[in-house]
Design an enzyme around this catalytic site. Structure first.
Site: not given
Ligand code: UFG
Length: 321
Positions: A119, A143, A147
Site C-alpha cells: 500500500s 495499517y 504492510k
C-alpha cells in the site's frame, strides 16, 4: 499457471481473479469470508481459511500441494486505517501473522512465486509531489506499518530461500470493472460520497486548509481493473529468469483533490448535492501521488482509465446493488 488468490472473494481480489482468468491462468480463491462475497466468484473455486490462524501455515501448505498451485497473489488483509489506529494488536496479528504463515507454507510446499498487495500507506506523509519506490517509508498508522513489515518479510525470504516476489503498492483503488464486483464496503471517499448522495445526505470534505491548491487532500485514484491488470503484469515478470524482488507503485501518476473527485462525481450523477466542509481527519497525509516510472519501464504497465471512468463505473455499479 494455477494461482491462489488470497482475499479472492473481496472487491479487489475478485477483479484480480477475472484478470487472471482472461489472461489464460487458472485461479483459486482463498478467503476467510469475513468481508468476502461468494457471489463475486462465479465458477471459481473457493477455499475458506483465515491465514492468521495459528494452524494456517500447515493447512495452507496442504492446500498448495494438493491443488498443485504454481504461485500466490496475497491480498487478504485488514485494510481500514482508522480501525488499525484503534486496534493495533489485531492489525499486527492479522496482517503480519498471515504473511509469516503464507511464507512458511510456500517454502514448505516448494512454491516460489508471490505477488504481495502492499500500500501507499507505507510512505506516510511524503513531502514530494510524486513519490517513487526508493523514497523512505515512514508510515503514520498501524495499517501502513503492517504492510511495510510484510514487504520486509518478503524481501528477507527472497534472499533466504530464493522466493521470487513482487510487492505492489496500491494507491487509492476505486471504480468497478463489473457491477457485480463493486466495492460495497462504503469505507472510502467515492463509495462514501455515492452512498451519501443516494441518501440525500451531505458529503463531508475532511479539511479545506491543507497545503494544496484548493485546500483539500490530494490522492492518486486508480481504477480497480487497471490495478488487477498490474497483477497479471507482475506475474509475467516473475515468470522470466532471474527477476530480483521488486516494489512497484500502482497509480496513475495524477493526483486529484477531494473537491475535484466530488466535481467528477457531480458530472456522473448529473445532479448537485450538498457538501459539508469539516475539520481535517487525523492521520491523513496532505497529498499522495505515485511516481509510476518504474512500473511503466519494467512491467510495461500503465493505467488506462482516468478519474471520470472511475467515478462513472462506481456510480453505475452502485445503481445495480
Ligand atoms: N475523505 C473525505 N470525506 C470522506 C471520506 C474521505 O474528505 O467522507 C477524504 C480523506 O480525508 C482523504 C481522501 O478523501 O483525503 C481519501 O480518503 P479515503 O478514506 O478514501 O482513502 P485514504 O487515502 O485514507 O486511504 C486509501 C486506502 C488505504 C491506502 C491509501 C493509499 O483506504 O488503504 O488509500 O493511498 F493505504
Amino acid at each position: 499457471m494455477k494461482i491462489l488468490v488470497t482475499g479472492g472473494a473481496g472487491y479487489i481480489g475478485s477483479h484480480v481473479i477475472r484478470a487472471l482468468e482472461s489472461a489464460g491462468h487458472k485461479a483459486i480463491a482463498l478467503d476467510d469470508m469475513s468481508s468476502g462475497v461468494s457471489l463475486r466468484l462465479g465458477e471459481t473455486e473457493l477455499v475458506q481459511l483465515d491465514l492468521a490462524d495459528s494452524q494456517a501455515a500447515s493447512k495452507l501448505e496442504k492446500i498448495l500441494v494438493e491443488k498443485a498451485v504454481d504461485g500466490v497473489i496475497h491480498l487478504a488483509a485488514r485494510k481500514s486505517v482508522a480501525e488499525s489506529v484503534a486496534r493495533p494488536e489485531y492489525y499486527y496479528r492479522q496482517n503480519v501473522d498471515s504473511v509469516i504463515n503464507l511464507l512458511e507454507a510456500m517454502k514448505n510446499a516448494g512454491l516460489s512465486k508471490l505477488v504481495f498487495s502492499s500500500s501507499a500507506a507505507t510512505y506516510g506523509s511524503p513531502d514530494v509531489s510524486r513519490v517513487d519506490e526508493d523514497y523512505i517509508c515512514q508510515p503514520i498508522n498501524p495499517y501502513g506499518e503492517t504492510k511495510l513489515i510484510g514487504e520486509w518479510l518478503i524481501s528477507a525470504a527472497s534472499k533466504a530461500w530464493k522466493l521470487d516476489a513482487v510487492a505492489l503498492r496500491y494507491f487509492n483503488v476505486a471504480g468497478a470493472g463489473f457491477p457485480e464486483l463493486a466495492d460495497t464496503s462504503v469505507a472510502n471517499l467515492i463509495p462514501i460520497a455515492l452512498n451519501a448522495i443516494s441518501e440525500n445526505k451531505p458529503v463531508q470534505v475532511f479539511g479545506t486548509d491543507w497545503p494544496t491548491p484548493d485546500g483539500s487532500c490530494i490522492r492518486d485514484y486508480i481504477h480497480v481493473s487497471d490495478l488487477a491488470d498490474a497483477h497479471v503484469a507482475a506475474l509475467n515478470y516473475l515468470n522470466q529468469d532471474d527477476r530480483p524482488y521488486q516494489i512497484f507503485n500502482v497509480g496513475t501518476g495524477t493526483g486529484s483533490s477531494v473537491l475535484e473527485v466530488l466535481a467528477a462525481i457531480k458530472i456522473v450523477v448529473g445532479k448537485d448535492f450538498a457538501v459539508e466542509l469539516t475539520d481535517r481527519r487525523p492521520g491523513d497525509p496532505a497529498a499522495l501521488t505515485a511516481d509510476v516510472s518504474r512500473i511503466g519501464k519494467i512491467l510495461g504497465w500503465q493505467a488506462k482509465y482516468d478519474l471520470h471512468d472511475i467515478c462513472e463505473s462506481a456510480y453505475r455499479a452502485s445503481l445495480s446493488q
